[in-house]
Every structure is written in C-alpha cells, then in structure tokens.
Design a protein around this motif. Structure first.
Motif, PDB file in Angstrom:
ATOM      1  N   THR A  36       0.838  -1.205   0.000  1.00  0.00           N
ATOM      2  CA  THR A  36       0.000   0.000   0.000  1.00  0.00           C
ATOM      3  C   THR A  36       0.873   1.256   0.000  1.00  0.00           C
ATOM      4  N   GLN A  39       3.168   1.182  -3.585  1.00  0.00           N
ATOM      5  CA  GLN A  39       2.371   1.553  -4.749  1.00  0.00           C
ATOM      6  C   GLN A  39       1.735   2.927  -4.568  1.00  0.00           C
ATOM      7  N   THR A  43       2.167   5.875  -7.316  1.00  0.00           N
ATOM      8  CA  THR A  43       1.031   6.535  -7.965  1.00  0.00           C
ATOM      9  C   THR A  43       0.960   8.019  -7.601  1.00  0.00           C
ATOM     10  N   SER A  76     -10.463   2.119 -12.601  1.00  0.00           N
ATOM     11  CA  SER A  76      -9.464   2.504 -11.604  1.00  0.00           C
ATOM     12  C   SER A  76      -9.398   1.495 -10.460  1.00  0.00           C
ATOM     13  N   VAL A  80      -6.151  -0.649  -9.310  1.00  0.00           N
ATOM     14  CA  VAL A  80      -5.602  -0.769  -7.958  1.00  0.00           C
ATOM     15  C   VAL A  80      -5.381  -2.241  -7.598  1.00  0.00           C
ATOM     16  N   TYR A  84      -1.640  -3.681  -6.815  1.00  0.00           N
ATOM     17  CA  TYR A  84      -1.442  -4.181  -5.455  1.00  0.00           C
ATOM     18  C   TYR A  84      -1.059  -5.661  -5.483  1.00  0.00           C
ATOM     19  N   ASN A 159      -6.600   6.839 -12.711  1.00  0.00           N
ATOM     20  CA  ASN A 159      -6.141   5.621 -12.037  1.00  0.00           C
ATOM     21  C   ASN A 159      -5.200   5.945 -10.887  1.00  0.00           C
ATOM     22  N   TYR A 160      -4.220   6.792 -11.159  1.00  0.00           N
ATOM     23  CA  TYR A 160      -3.233   7.150 -10.142  1.00  0.00           C
ATOM     24  C   TYR A 160      -3.895   7.869  -8.963  1.00  0.00           C
ATOM     25  N   SER A 163      -5.905   5.481  -6.980  1.00  0.00           N
ATOM     26  CA  SER A 163      -4.986   4.551  -6.317  1.00  0.00           C
ATOM     27  C   SER A 163      -4.366   5.171  -5.074  1.00  0.00           C
ATOM     28  N   LEU A 167      -5.020   3.444  -1.535  1.00  0.00           N
ATOM     29  CA  LEU A 167      -3.850   2.816  -0.905  1.00  0.00           C
ATOM     30  C   LEU A 167      -3.479   3.509   0.408  1.00  0.00           C
TER      31      LEU A 167
END
Length: 270
Positions: A36, A39, A43, A76, A80, A84, A159-160, A163, A167
């Motif tokens: 978590t 990543q 991101t 998205s 993730v 992950y 997405n980033y 994420s 996370l």
C-alpha cells in the motif's frame, strides 16, 4: 520513417526492464513488503508528474468532467487490484515466473470477452492469480467501456489519483503503515534511491507505453512488449537469485511460445 518505430520500441524496452528490476529489488532484495505504501508512493509521484507534464505541454491533458472520471471508476478499482496484487506477487516470485503468470491474463481477457459478447510459493502465486484476473478484467473494461472523452493519459491520471486515495486509506488497516516504521533500510540510501528510481521509471514507462500504443499497430506493440519480457527474463538471473528447475523452465518457455503464437495470429487475423 520506419526507423522511428524501432526507436519507440527500444525506448519502451529501455524503461520496461529497469522499471521491473527496480521494483523487484525494493520488494524482494530489500524486502519492503508493504504494497500500500510502495504503490501509493509510485502513484502519487505519477499524479504529480502527469500534472507537471500537462502544464508544460509534454502530454495532452484536457480538463474533463467529474462524471467522466466517475465513469472510469470501475477501471481505476481494477487498476488498484492489478498493481497491489502485482506488487505482492513480484515480491515473492522470480521475474520469469511472474511474467509467465502475467501472460495468463490473456486467458482471463479472452474468457471475459466471450462472456460479455455472450459467445510453489503459495502466497506469491495466489497474488499472481489475483493480479492476472484484475489485469484481464481491466483490459476488458478498457476495451468495451472506454469513455470517448478520456484519453489514455487522462485514464492513467484518474487511475493514479484513485490509487493514491485507496492505498493511503488501506495502509493502516493492512498494517503496512506500522510495519514500515520498523523497516531496517528505511533511512538507507539504497532504499530511498530505489523508491525514487522506481517511481520515476514507472512514470517514464507509462509515457513510453502510451507512445508505443499510439504510434504502432497492435501486433507491433505486442511484439515489442514480448521482446521486453524476454529481455527481462534473460537478464534477471544475472541480477537476482532464482531457483529454476526443468519443469518450471519448460513452463516459462511454453508460455512465451504461446505469446508469440498469439501475436502472430493477431497479425494474420488483421
């Protein structure tokens, strides 16, 4: 103009191999098994660099509506799950076996395509299967539910962003936040350099991937991706310790022979 296609492909390979090697080094050699945080860091840097690149005009990012971002939310969430589980799998598995499982995502993709059209390290392999399922489902969503008003760069930006939020929220319940404070290499130059290199290489790999897919036909893109995997697999034994026996080696070889046949069949069908 033909040489430009090779430059694009070689640039992709140049970032692909070091990106996976750096991730493998941090996750496996340094044993920073807190996905978590790892990543989330990648991101977060990706979001900031995409914003900076958009401001400087290096990538095309237009202002998109909140409804457009919400329409991409399922993608998205799958993204993730993909990164992950991929992080957890890469920490446990040799690169050759990781890419062998990665190739199996094509099976998930084809199976779910049909459904939509109506037509050894136990932990490592478990996360590998989750990774390939998320990746296959993500590809299906990207293919069939892609919003026309979001470019590839904008999709990755969403997405980033999603994420980072998910996370960060998951860091405490999973114990990663507490465990990271006890990590022995936390203040070491090796660890900090590896994390920074991982985030930067991941960002440049994203740009190279978008450039590759926008500039070349799909079968040419798939061939360059295949060559990048082969390069990583062939170089990885010189960098990381891997226990390989005859059955596992045969599995890796046959998996990538299947990938070559898939690329070739895609070229014939087109």
């Amino acid at each position: 103009m033909h040489w430009k296609k090779h430059v694009t492909g070689l640039t992709f390979c140049f970032f692909f191999v070091p990106s996976y090697f750096t991730n493998k080094y941090v996750l496996s050699v340094l044993k920073f098994t807190y996905p978590t945080l790892f990543q989330g860091w990648q991101t977060l840097i990706g979001v900031l660099l995409l914003l900076l690149s958009g401001k400087l005009g290096w990538v095309e990012m237009s202002s998109f509506s909140r409804s457009a971002a919400l329409s991409w939310l399922p993608g998205s969430l799958l993204f993730v799950g993909n990164i992950y589980a991929g992080s957890r799998a890469l920490a446990c598995l040799p690169i050759a076996f990781f890419f062998t499982l990665h190739n199996a995502s094509e099976v998930v993709y084809v199976f779910m395509e049909r459904l939509i059209k109506r037509d050894f390290d136990q932990a490592g392999y478990t996360w590998g299967v989750i990774h390939l399922c998320s990746l296959g489902a993500y590809r299906v969503f990207q293919t069939h539910f892609k919003p026309n008003h979001l470019s590839d760069i904008e999709q990755h930006y969403v997405n980033y962003l999603i994420s980072v939020l998910l996370l960060v929220l998951a860091a405490h319940p999973t114990g990663d936040l507490f465990g990271a404070w006890k990590f022995p290499f936390l203040l070491s130059l090796r660890f900090q350099s590896g994390c920074c290199a991982s985030a930067l290489l991941g960002f440049f790999l994203l740009l190279a991937t978008v450039k590759l897919k926008s500039g070349l036909a799909s079968e040419q893109c798939n061939m360059w991706i295949f060559l990048s995997k082969v390069m990583a697999i062939c170089l990885s034994p010189f960098v990381f310790i891997s226990d390989v026996n005859t059955p596992s080696l045969a599995c890796v070889v046959f998996s990538h022979i299947g990938e070559v046949l898939l690329v070739y069949s895609d070229r014939i069908l087109r």
